[in-house]
Scaffold this motif. Sequence first.
Motif, PDB file in Angstrom:
ATOM      1  N   ARG A 186     -10.736 -19.946  -2.117  1.00  0.00           N
ATOM      2  CA  ARG A 186     -10.208 -19.481  -3.405  1.00  0.00           C
ATOM      3  C   ARG A 186     -10.546 -18.011  -3.628  1.00  0.00           C
ATOM      4  O   ARG A 186      -9.692 -17.218  -4.044  1.00  0.00           O
ATOM      5  N   HIS A 187     -11.774 -17.625  -3.335  1.00  0.00           N
ATOM      6  CA  HIS A 187     -12.182 -16.255  -3.627  1.00  0.00           C
ATOM      7  C   HIS A 187     -11.673 -15.276  -2.578  1.00  0.00           C
ATOM      8  O   HIS A 187     -11.419 -14.104  -2.889  1.00  0.00           O
ATOM      9  N   ALA A 188     -11.482 -15.737  -1.352  1.00  0.00           N
ATOM     10  CA  ALA A 188     -10.830 -14.884  -0.362  1.00  0.00           C
ATOM     11  C   ALA A 188      -9.394 -14.591  -0.778  1.00  0.00           C
ATOM     12  O   ALA A 188      -8.911 -13.457  -0.666  1.00  0.00           O
ATOM     13  N   ARG A 189      -8.713 -15.613  -1.270  1.00  0.00           N
ATOM     14  CA  ARG A 189      -7.353 -15.411  -1.764  1.00  0.00           C
ATOM     15  C   ARG A 189      -7.323 -14.460  -2.962  1.00  0.00           C
ATOM     16  O   ARG A 189      -6.439 -13.612  -3.083  1.00  0.00           O
ATOM     17  N   GLN A 190      -8.289 -14.616  -3.857  1.00  0.00           N
ATOM     18  CA  GLN A 190      -8.351 -13.742  -5.029  1.00  0.00           C
ATOM     19  C   GLN A 190      -8.513 -12.288  -4.611  1.00  0.00           C
ATOM     20  O   GLN A 190      -7.814 -11.398  -5.108  1.00  0.00           O
ATOM     21  N   ALA A 191      -9.426 -12.040  -3.673  1.00  0.00           N
ATOM     22  CA  ALA A 191      -9.645 -10.668  -3.218  1.00  0.00           C
ATOM     23  C   ALA A 191      -8.408 -10.105  -2.528  1.00  0.00           C
ATOM     24  O   ALA A 191      -8.030  -8.950  -2.744  1.00  0.00           O
ATOM     25  N   ALA A 192      -7.761 -10.915  -1.706  1.00  0.00           N
ATOM     26  CA  ALA A 192      -6.552 -10.456  -1.018  1.00  0.00           C
ATOM     27  C   ALA A 192      -5.460 -10.098  -2.006  1.00  0.00           C
ATOM     28  O   ALA A 192      -4.758  -9.095  -1.848  1.00  0.00           O
ATOM     29  N   SER A 193      -5.318 -10.916  -3.043  1.00  0.00           N
ATOM     30  CA  SER A 193      -4.289 -10.668  -4.049  1.00  0.00           C
ATOM     31  C   SER A 193      -4.612  -9.437  -4.891  1.00  0.00           C
ATOM     32  O   SER A 193      -3.753  -8.589  -5.127  1.00  0.00           O
ATOM     33  N   GLU A 194      -5.857  -9.332  -5.343  1.00  0.00           N
ATOM     34  CA  GLU A 194      -6.225  -8.237  -6.237  1.00  0.00           C
ATOM     35  C   GLU A 194      -6.252  -6.895  -5.525  1.00  0.00           C
ATOM     36  O   GLU A 194      -5.878  -5.871  -6.102  1.00  0.00           O
ATOM     37  N   LEU A 195      -6.684  -6.883  -4.272  1.00  0.00           N
ATOM     38  CA  LEU A 195      -6.831  -5.629  -3.543  1.00  0.00           C
ATOM     39  C   LEU A 195      -5.622  -5.285  -2.683  1.00  0.00           C
ATOM     40  O   LEU A 195      -5.486  -4.151  -2.223  1.00  0.00           O
ATOM     41  N   GLY A 196      -4.782  -6.271  -2.404  1.00  0.00           N
ATOM     42  CA  GLY A 196      -3.612  -6.014  -1.578  1.00  0.00           C
ATOM     43  C   GLY A 196      -3.961  -5.746  -0.127  1.00  0.00           C
ATOM     44  O   GLY A 196      -3.333  -4.918   0.536  1.00  0.00           O
TER      45      GLY A 196
END
Length: 295
Positions: A186-196
């Motif tokens: 979940r948090h890897a996905r969040q970072a990927a989405s937020e940081l691009g």
Amino acid sequence: MKQLTGEALRGLPLPQHDQGDNKEGRGQVLVVGGCLAVPGAILLSAEGALRAGAGKLQIATCRSIAPQLGLAMPEAMVIGLPETAEGGIAADAARAILAPAARADAVLVGPGVIGAGSMAGLVTALLQEAGEATAFVFDAGALDGLSDCVTDLRRARRGAVITPHAGEMARLLDISREAVEAEPLRHARQAASELGCTVVLKGGTSYVVNASEAPWVFDGGTIGLATSGSGDVLAGIIAGLLARGASALHAALWGVYLHAEAGRRLTQRHGGIGLLARELPAEIPSIMAAGSHPP
């Protein structure tokens, strides 16, 4: 999720290089990092990049340790940077590396950096001045300031890869380490989405995630890889693959696999613990040569 295996990677071959290609054809890596307390980390990353097949290497590090690193890594051109009284890279160091960074195919920032106060401005400057052909890897001391660089990260045409462990991911997202460890994907996905960017969340099980494709999971690591400097080698391998022309996602996937396979081979020869990070890079060329893709 997709399972990251050697079999899966056969469908994602690395860039090919003709037998007569010169070193320019395999790309140039610039590694930025190091400090007086941890001068060796940048060497681990630098060797990882060359062992992954990059053709040229530059190292940018604190001025007082640059000559020694040049002797330890004779394959590299070394750039001495302004440093703080504490022996870290100074905040005004960016101007010394903007031109080399613009010429590089891949720039790795962060290995061996302790105290990331000076890095946010340097990272921003590098991202803003980068050429369209430059890809980035951010590790260790370069990760803490990335949340302030989102707009510039998204402008990186060839993309960026970040390689945090759970503690670094927690600081990046301003949450607890326990929260990351409870829900790593979940948090890897969040970072990927937020940081691009493409995220490699390192651990006993590692996750490779970007915002546009299904995530990958890798659970083939060994306990021997949990050792000082291992992550520096991984970041260097990814940078080397980016320099050769691999996409951010493919470089991350191959980097995770090659790093783990190197650990597995060393474990078979020497036992489960007691491996040294410096032993990992030398395994990489033969692993690549043994695969179904060109070395």
